[in-house]
Scaffold this active site. Sequence first.
Site, PDB file in Angstrom:
ATOM      1  N   CYS A  29       1.340  -1.301  -0.329  1.00 48.53           N
ATOM      2  CA  CYS A  29       0.253   0.277  -0.119  1.00 48.53           C
ATOM      3  C   CYS A  29       0.577   0.624  -0.229  1.00 48.53           C
ATOM      4  O   CYS A  29       1.928   1.378   1.685  1.00 48.53           O
ATOM      5  CB  CYS A  29      -0.894  -0.074   1.112  1.00 48.53           C
ATOM      6  SG  CYS A  29      -2.034   1.597   1.560  1.00 48.53           S
ATOM      7  N   CYS A  32       0.268   3.872   2.640  1.00 53.20           N
ATOM      8  CA  CYS A  32       0.003   3.540   3.973  1.00 53.20           C
ATOM      9  C   CYS A  32       1.877   4.086   4.601  1.00 53.20           C
ATOM     10  O   CYS A  32       2.289   3.911   5.257  1.00 53.20           O
ATOM     11  CB  CYS A  32       0.657   1.301   4.294  1.00 53.20           C
ATOM     12  SG  CYS A  32      -1.347   1.329   4.318  1.00 53.20           S
TER      13      CYS A  32
END
Length: 109
Positions: A29, A32
């Site tokens: 991600c 993230c």
Amino acid sequence: MLHLTAKNFDSEVMHESLPVVVMFYAVWCGKCAMMKPIAEEAEKKYKNRKKIKFCEVEIEESELLAAEYDTEIVPTFICFKNGRIVGTMRGIIDEEVFHERIQKIFRNS
């Protein structure tokens, strides 16, 4: 940040006397990866004052935890106090706003 799995989640979060922020993330991600340094800076800020504990859960490694805490959107930050959820944040959050939200969540809980 302390890495959590199903094995240590209860002891590190649910039975912790300090407020806890748990970042649910995925290694693939990009959002993230953008938020992790912000969370790590927040951890440094609050760790020195022993006020808030920061932890992380990788959603593919700990699928049951991810499902239990409804983390379909990553990153998801779940704030716990005395073993109960007191706030949730999802997605990319500006660093200043992130700090403000954490302070507000734990002040109001």
